[in-house]
Design a protein around this motif. Structure first.
Motif, PDB file in Angstrom:
ATOM      1  N   ARG A 174       0.733  -1.179  -0.100  1.00 28.19           N
ATOM      2  CA  ARG A 174       0.104   0.061   0.013  1.00 28.19           C
ATOM      3  C   ARG A 174       0.800   1.269  -0.134  1.00 28.19           C
ATOM      4  NH1 ARG A 174      -3.342  -3.271   3.511  1.00 28.19           N
ATOM      5  NH2 ARG A 174      -2.443  -2.404   5.281  1.00 28.19           N
ATOM      6  N   ILE A 175       1.811   1.142   0.845  1.00 21.56           N
ATOM      7  CA  ILE A 175       2.903   2.353   0.721  1.00 21.56           C
ATOM      8  C   ILE A 175       3.647   2.438  -0.442  1.00 21.56           C
ATOM      9  CG2 ILE A 175       4.981   3.252   1.804  1.00 21.56           C
ATOM     10  CD1 ILE A 175       3.958   2.236   4.511  1.00 21.56           C
TER      11      ILE A 175
ATOM     12  N   ALA B 131       2.471   1.840  -3.604  1.00 23.96           N
ATOM     13  CA  ALA B 131       1.281   2.312  -4.443  1.00 23.96           C
ATOM     14  C   ALA B 131       0.965   3.848  -4.331  1.00 23.96           C
ATOM     15  CB  ALA B 131       0.108   1.332  -4.231  1.00 23.96           C
ATOM     16  N   ALA B 132       1.062   4.104  -2.882  1.00 22.21           N
ATOM     17  CA  ALA B 132       0.794   5.547  -2.617  1.00 22.21           C
ATOM     18  C   ALA B 132       2.097   6.324  -2.902  1.00 22.21           C
ATOM     19  CB  ALA B 132       0.359   5.611  -1.241  1.00 22.21           C
ATOM     20  N   GLY B 133       3.114   5.805  -2.938  1.00 22.58           N
ATOM     21  CA  GLY B 133       4.392   6.596  -3.183  1.00 22.58           C
ATOM     22  C   GLY B 133       4.597   6.954  -4.705  1.00 22.58           C
ATOM     23  N   ALA B 134       3.872   5.567  -5.439  1.00 19.53           N
ATOM     24  CA  ALA B 134       3.949   6.072  -6.969  1.00 19.53           C
ATOM     25  C   ALA B 134       2.919   7.081  -7.496  1.00 19.53           C
ATOM     26  CB  ALA B 134       3.820   4.525  -7.667  1.00 19.53           C
ATOM     27  N   LEU B 135       2.066   7.133  -6.644  1.00 24.90           N
ATOM     28  CA  LEU B 135       0.795   8.073  -6.977  1.00 24.90           C
ATOM     29  C   LEU B 135       1.248   9.472  -6.397  1.00 24.90           C
ATOM     30  CD1 LEU B 135      -2.265   6.080  -6.107  1.00 24.90           C
ATOM     31  CD2 LEU B 135      -1.702   6.955  -8.366  1.00 24.90           C
ATOM     32  N   VAL B 136       2.373   9.635  -5.716  1.00 25.59           N
ATOM     33  CA  VAL B 136       2.759  11.040  -4.977  1.00 25.59           C
ATOM     34  C   VAL B 136       3.424  11.730  -6.541  1.00 25.59           C
ATOM     35  CG1 VAL B 136       4.539  12.168  -3.893  1.00 25.59           C
ATOM     36  CG2 VAL B 136       3.507  10.416  -2.775  1.00 25.59           C
ATOM     37  N   GLY B 137       2.748  12.977  -6.545  1.00 23.79           N
ATOM     38  CA  GLY B 137       3.250  13.757  -7.747  1.00 23.79           C
ATOM     39  C   GLY B 137       2.687  13.644  -9.012  1.00 23.79           C
ATOM     40  N   VAL B 138       1.606  12.663  -9.193  1.00 19.26           N
ATOM     41  CA  VAL B 138       0.965  12.263 -10.194  1.00 19.26           C
ATOM     42  C   VAL B 138       0.173  13.442 -10.669  1.00 19.26           C
ATOM     43  CG1 VAL B 138      -0.863  11.034 -11.192  1.00 19.26           C
ATOM     44  CG2 VAL B 138       0.733   9.669  -9.937  1.00 19.26           C
ATOM     45  N   GLU B 139      -0.119  14.555 -10.015  1.00 18.51           N
ATOM     46  CA  GLU B 139      -0.887  15.709 -10.370  1.00 18.51           C
ATOM     47  C   GLU B 139       0.026  16.363 -11.306  1.00 18.51           C
ATOM     48  OE1 GLU B 139       1.287  16.878  -6.506  1.00 18.51           O
ATOM     49  OE2 GLU B 139       0.121  15.089  -7.269  1.00 18.51           O
TER      50      GLU B 139
ATOM     51  N   LEU C 236      -4.321  -0.949  -5.741  1.00 18.36           N
ATOM     52  CA  LEU C 236      -3.124  -1.501  -5.055  1.00 18.36           C
ATOM     53  C   LEU C 236      -3.124  -0.892  -3.793  1.00 18.36           C
ATOM     54  CD1 LEU C 236      -0.697  -2.707  -7.533  1.00 18.36           C
ATOM     55  CD2 LEU C 236      -2.192  -4.188  -6.466  1.00 18.36           C
ATOM     56  N   GLU C 237      -3.447   0.401  -3.863  1.00 18.99           N
ATOM     57  CA  GLU C 237      -3.145   1.069  -2.364  1.00 18.99           C
ATOM     58  C   GLU C 237      -4.284   0.783  -1.606  1.00 18.99           C
ATOM     59  OE1 GLU C 237      -2.783   6.130  -1.509  1.00 18.99           O
ATOM     60  OE2 GLU C 237      -4.009   5.296  -3.055  1.00 18.99           O
ATOM     61  N   LYS C 238      -5.336   0.031  -1.853  1.00 20.55           N
ATOM     62  CA  LYS C 238      -6.279  -0.610  -0.938  1.00 20.55           C
ATOM     63  C   LYS C 238      -6.287  -2.190  -0.605  1.00 20.55           C
ATOM     64  CE  LYS C 238      -9.337   3.339  -2.683  1.00 20.55           C
ATOM     65  NZ  LYS C 238     -10.619   3.608  -3.222  1.00 20.55           N
ATOM     66  N   ALA C 239      -5.107  -2.667  -0.967  1.00 18.46           N
ATOM     67  CA  ALA C 239      -4.728  -4.119  -1.030  1.00 18.46           C
ATOM     68  C   ALA C 239      -5.244  -4.525   0.388  1.00 18.46           C
ATOM     69  CB  ALA C 239      -3.256  -4.293  -1.208  1.00 18.46           C
TER      70      ALA C 239
ATOM     71  N   MET D 167      11.308   9.188 -12.086  1.00 15.30           N
ATOM     72  CA  MET D 167      10.912   8.840 -10.975  1.00 15.30           C
ATOM     73  C   MET D 167       9.668   7.827 -10.992  1.00 15.30           C
ATOM     74  SD  MET D 167      11.306   9.482  -7.260  1.00 15.30           S
ATOM     75  CE  MET D 167      11.865  11.305  -7.248  1.00 15.30           C
ATOM     76  N   PHE D 168       8.714   8.156 -11.694  1.00 12.57           N
ATOM     77  CA  PHE D 168       7.545   7.428 -11.922  1.00 12.57           C
ATOM     78  C   PHE D 168       7.850   6.067 -12.258  1.00 12.57           C
ATOM     79  CE2 PHE D 168       3.334   6.684 -13.997  1.00 12.57           C
ATOM     80  CZ  PHE D 168       2.494   6.512 -13.012  1.00 12.57           C
ATOM     81  N   SER D 169       8.628   5.844 -13.286  1.00 14.70           N
ATOM     82  CA  SER D 169       9.058   4.698 -13.647  1.00 14.70           C
ATOM     83  C   SER D 169       9.788   3.925 -12.544  1.00 14.70           C
ATOM     84  CB  SER D 169      10.290   4.617 -14.717  1.00 14.70           C
ATOM     85  OG  SER D 169      10.658   3.321 -15.182  1.00 14.70           O
ATOM     86  N   GLY D 170      10.671   4.233 -11.554  1.00 13.54           N
ATOM     87  CA  GLY D 170      11.307   3.812 -10.781  1.00 13.54           C
ATOM     88  C   GLY D 170      10.236   3.360  -9.608  1.00 13.54           C
ATOM     89  N   ASN D 171       9.130   4.281  -9.258  1.00 11.32           N
ATOM     90  CA  ASN D 171       8.176   3.802  -8.161  1.00 11.32           C
ATOM     91  C   ASN D 171       7.453   2.763  -8.659  1.00 11.32           C
ATOM     92  OD1 ASN D 171       9.048   5.865  -6.478  1.00 11.32           O
ATOM     93  ND2 ASN D 171       7.612   7.451  -7.086  1.00 11.32           N
ATOM     94  N   LEU D 172       7.244   2.596 -10.053  1.00 14.08           N
ATOM     95  CA  LEU D 172       6.186   1.508 -10.511  1.00 14.08           C
ATOM     96  C   LEU D 172       6.943   0.106 -10.285  1.00 14.08           C
ATOM     97  CD1 LEU D 172       4.939   2.688 -13.995  1.00 14.08           C
ATOM     98  CD2 LEU D 172       3.806   2.658 -11.736  1.00 14.08           C
ATOM     99  N   GLN D 173       8.329   0.341 -10.374  1.00 13.02           N
ATOM    100  CA  GLN D 173       9.261  -0.813 -10.263  1.00 13.02           C
ATOM    101  C   GLN D 173       9.267  -1.396  -8.718  1.00 13.02           C
ATOM    102  OE1 GLN D 173      10.808  -3.145 -12.681  1.00 13.02           O
ATOM    103  NE2 GLN D 173      10.746  -4.261 -10.644  1.00 13.02           N
ATOM    104  N   ARG D 174       9.146  -0.316  -7.783  1.00 12.75           N
ATOM    105  CA  ARG D 174       9.026  -0.634  -6.483  1.00 12.75           C
ATOM    106  C   ARG D 174       7.923  -1.202  -5.951  1.00 12.75           C
ATOM    107  NH1 ARG D 174      13.256   3.204  -6.218  1.00 12.75           N
ATOM    108  NH2 ARG D 174      12.104   5.067  -6.795  1.00 12.75           N
ATOM    109  N   VAL D 175       6.618  -0.692  -6.834  1.00 11.16           N
ATOM    110  CA  VAL D 175       5.361  -1.443  -6.594  1.00 11.16           C
ATOM    111  C   VAL D 175       5.547  -3.008  -6.915  1.00 11.16           C
ATOM    112  CG1 VAL D 175       3.138  -1.536  -6.897  1.00 11.16           C
ATOM    113  CG2 VAL D 175       4.062   0.735  -6.861  1.00 11.16           C
ATOM    114  N   VAL D 176       6.216  -3.177  -8.061  1.00 12.88           N
ATOM    115  CA  VAL D 176       6.040  -4.494  -8.563  1.00 12.88           C
ATOM    116  C   VAL D 176       6.891  -5.312  -7.857  1.00 12.88           C
ATOM    117  CG1 VAL D 176       7.357  -5.944 -10.304  1.00 12.88           C
ATOM    118  CG2 VAL D 176       6.351  -3.850 -10.844  1.00 12.88           C
TER     119      VAL D 176
END
Length: 272
Positions: free
Chosen positions: A143-144, A146-154, A195-198, A255-264
């Protein structure tokens, strides 16, 4: 320490090594980190100095420029450090595109110069969420992440004037050379939101999670490849006075790409 305190990055003080060849910028970084409650254990100006300080002080996090004094490379310094032990690195640089030609360093975070102090503090908070607490349950870690990957998505929200591109800042979007398909971006955001609500335990049928893992891994690789392609095509040379904005956009996509890999990675642990 309570669980709430253990998971609050603002209540965690860490030892940080700063590697920056410009003394004024190095001092600004140090002051920002100290004011945020952290300890700067040293400042290195070259790759060799940085590595020596790393071995001597054993920092928790490294804040690293890419272009260092004597022509040495912060990327090389980070690679030497990670060959000794895994350590999160926050790159603070005016040249984010240089990371595109390098083998992925993980965990890595990216900030472009010039930057605001709060941007550095926020990046450090993300480091602490992802790297600080070691006793997180797999579901909580997922969950953390996924939330991190959404940070800055705005900053990468769909362009308000087009349904076919992803824009920056929600206004006019990035230059055309740096636009991604709307549908693919939003599908990725939908997965992260889910995934943020897993739940605490994965259900008996994990086919959806396996599909999510494959989709996110593919998206992470595609985004990194896509940005590298645009840079190789010379897109940076086509944007004139907007060069700083485009470099910042590159940093956001990387950053977004790296965060996606961390979610994986978190998903793999979650599924056991």
């Amino acid at each position: 320490m309570s669980d709430a305190m253990a998971h609050d990055p603002k209540l965690l003080s860490v030892r940080i090594l700063v590697v920056e060849d410009e003394p004024v910028i190095a001092a600004d970084i140090k002051n920002t980190l100290v004011e945020a409650g952290h300890r700067v254990v040293g400042i290195g100006y070259t790759s060799d100095e940085a590595f020596a300080l790393f071995l001597e002080h054993k920092p928790d996090v490294v804040v690293m420029d890419i272009q260092l004094a004597d022509g040495s490379s912060g990327i090389d310094a980070a690679r030497r450090m990670t060959s000794v032990r895994r350590i999160p690195t926050i790159f603070v640089t005016a040249f984010p595109e240089r990371l595109l030609t390098e083998k992925r360093l993980d965990p890595t975070y990216l900030i472009t110069k010039p930057f605001q102090p709060e941007t550095l503090v926020a990046a450090l908070d993300r480091v602490l969420f992802g790297e600080g607490p070691r006793n997180l349950r797999p579901a909580e870690a997922l969950r953390i992440a996924a939330a991190g990957a959404l940070v800055g998505v705005e900053r990468l929200t769909p362009d308000q004037t087009s349904e076919n591109e992803v824009g920056a800042h929600g206004h006019n979007g990035p230059p055309a050379e740096f636009a991604l398909p709307y549908g693919e971006f939003m599908a990725t955001v939908d997965i992260l939101t889910r995934l943020e609500k897993a739940p605490a335990q994965p259900p008996s049928d994990v086919s959806q999670y396996l599909a999510d893992k494959e989709r996110l891994a593919a998206s992470a690789a595609k985004i990194a490849s896509w940005v590298a392609e645009k840079v190789a095509e010379g897109a940076l040379n086509k944007v004139g006075e907007n060069l700083a904005d485009v470099r910042a956009l590159i940093a956001l996509w990387l950053m977004f790409s790296g965060n996606l890999q961390r979610v994986v990675d978190a998903l793999v642990q979650y599924l056991g």
